[in-house]
Scaffold this active site. Structure first.
Site, mmCIF file in Angstrom:
data_model
loop_
_atom_site.group_PDB
_atom_site.id
_atom_site.type_symbol
_atom_site.label_atom_id
_atom_site.label_comp_id
_atom_site.label_asym_id
_atom_site.label_seq_id
_atom_site.Cartn_x
_atom_site.Cartn_y
_atom_site.Cartn_z
ATOM 1 C CG ASP A 142 7.852 -4.690 4.567
ATOM 2 O OD1 ASP A 142 6.790 -4.170 4.969
ATOM 3 O OD2 ASP A 142 8.778 -4.033 4.053
ATOM 4 C CD GLU A 143 5.680 -1.636 8.799
ATOM 5 O OE1 GLU A 143 6.142 -1.252 9.890
ATOM 6 O OE2 GLU A 143 5.441 -0.874 7.842
#
Length: 457
Positions: A142-143
């Site tokens: 998610d990053e």
């Protein structure tokens, strides 16, 4: 103007300062569950594992912001979390498992981790990031860090970051927070500064001022143990660390102390670099509505096959495996793959095998399709093809070494890659063997249970 730059940006001039974006999805697992179940929007949602029948140990992977208002936190024991936030829905999506005692006036929803589904959503985000930046470093599911120095300019960096955020929201349906700064560590802190759905830009010359009032926990790489030790030394903020004598820090933390001192002063010369050679190339495409007709599905398969084969050629990669993905309603992920006798660069073969593998989904309703090539080899060799081997059909995978993936199951060695432990100086010490990975918004370092999309373009 360089392709992909914002209109009006003159890239002929020299750029003295790097422009780094850190893109971090907000409560990613919970956001994915809300995509699948829109009625969960605005409701407290806990995603975790260990509360299914037969499981006795587990933890929260992520909690929505609404759930956090009840004191639920990532990495918290799932039993205590659900005591704070009793479930309004059953512990699984199977209606036969519903417990009528849990459907009364309760306060939240629990969903078990569904990594295959989350990876599928994350792959769409990753594709957008690679279209928006020349250099991308995926950190976890998610990053990611983006170096967009050649894509925009500081004068319009906020507009560029807004463009990235809006594309992800519009095309994927999840929100991300973006931090923009001249360094990786400052960009990371900036992305956390105004969550959720945040956008914080720290321009050259502003880093020290931006960091100074922040508590020491927010210095990139400082965990709770280090923060406590810094406070014992009388250092409460990043500004305190920045103006202190670095020698006591070095005496206490070794070379890590010197790095903390430099990070607090805004100094970070790390470059945004991809994590080595990819293991696969893939492309996916979703239909506006589920499609049952064969022709549009095959048309898309051929387009995607051409795209991944072209990517492999441009990157100088040969491949030994061709695979397809078919996502059927509501969101069942099906993958199929075929191994080849040797490494090849053969776009026509990729298309032919992709069509063959997809044939079993020809009459099914499909909402998304994908094609990938995997088991890559990077070498300066002449183009290889299977023209000499075509008298024999390409063999199916050897079940002893490369078992086919069952319907509804995506392999973590196939459509996604292994996560990176991250580049924090101090990691969380939760027992990964008994707790699920948390998504990055929960404040803990990813554990080995969390996969990333390193292999996606």
């Amino acid at each position: 103007m360089v392709e992909g730059s914002l209109p009006g940006v003159d890239r002929e001039r020299e750029t003295d300062e790097r422009i780094v974006c850190h893109v971090d999805a907000d409560c990613f697992y919970a956001s994915c569950e809300r995509l699948r179940e829109p009625e969960l929007r605005g409701e407290p949602v806990v995603v975790g594992m260990g509360y299914e029948p037969g499981d006795t140990i587990g933890a929260v992977a992520t909690a929505s912001y609404e759930a956090r208002e009840f004191g639920v936190e990532s990495a918290q024991a799932i039993s205590s979390a659900l005591e704070r936030l009793p479930r309004r829905a059953a512990l699984s999506r199977d209606a036969d498992d519903h417990d009528p005692d849990l459907t009364r006036e309760e306060t939240g929803f629990y969903r078990p981790v569904d990594m295959d589904y989350y990876e599928s959503i994350a792959s769409e985000v990753r594709e957008i990031l690679h279209e928006c930046a020349d250099v991308v470093r995926e950190v976890s599911i998610d990053e990611a860090y983006l170096d967009v120095t050649e894509r925009t300019a500081w004068e319009v960096a906020d507009g560029f970051a807004r463009h990235v955020k809006d594309r992800i929201r519009r095309e994927v349906g999840v929100t991300v927070s973006v931090g923009v700064a001249p360094t990786m560590s400052a960009a990371k802190i900036a992305s956390d500064f105004d969550k959720p759905d945040g956008l914080t830009v720290v321009r050259p010359g502003e880093i020290r001022e931006f960091l100074a009032p922040l508590e020491v926990e927010l210095i990139h790489g400082v965990g709770p143990v280090t923060a406590r030790e810094l406070r014992e030394m009388g250092l409460e903020t990043a500004g305190d660390v920045a103006v202190t004598d670095p020698e006591p820090l070095i005496d206490r933390f070794g070379e890590r102390g010197r790095e903390l001192y430099q990070r607090a002063r805004g100094n970070d010369d790390r470059q945004v670099e991809p994590k080595g050679e990819p293991k696969s190339f893939s492309r996916e495409s979703a239909f506006p509505e589920p499609v049952s007709e064969a022709e549009p599905k095959y048309d898309q398969i051929e387009t995607l096959a051409g795209a991944v084969a072209d990517r492999a050629q441009r990157e100088g990669a040969l491949y030994r495996t061709v695979g397809v993905k078919a996502v059927t309603p509501p969101y069942d992920v099906n993958t199929r793959e075929r191994s080849l006798p040797g490494p090849v660069d053969d776009p026509e073969l990729v298309e032919r095998i992709a069509r063959d593998l997809f044939a079993e989904f020809e009459s099914e309703s499909v909402r998304k399709v994908g094609v990938r090539v995997a088991n890559l080899e990077f070498a300066a060799v002449d183009q290889a093809s299977l023209d000499g081997w075509d008298s024999q059909p390409a063999p199916e995978p050897d079940e002893s070494t490369s078992p086919p993936v069952e319907a509804g199951q995506a392999s973590l060695d196939g459509w996604d890659g292994q996560h990176e432990a991250g580049d924090a100086l101090e990691s969380n010490t939760n027992d990964a063997s008994s707790q699920p990975a948390t998504d990055g918004d929960g404040g803990t370092s990813p554990s080995n249970g969390q996969a990333s999309l390193t292999d996606f373009e």
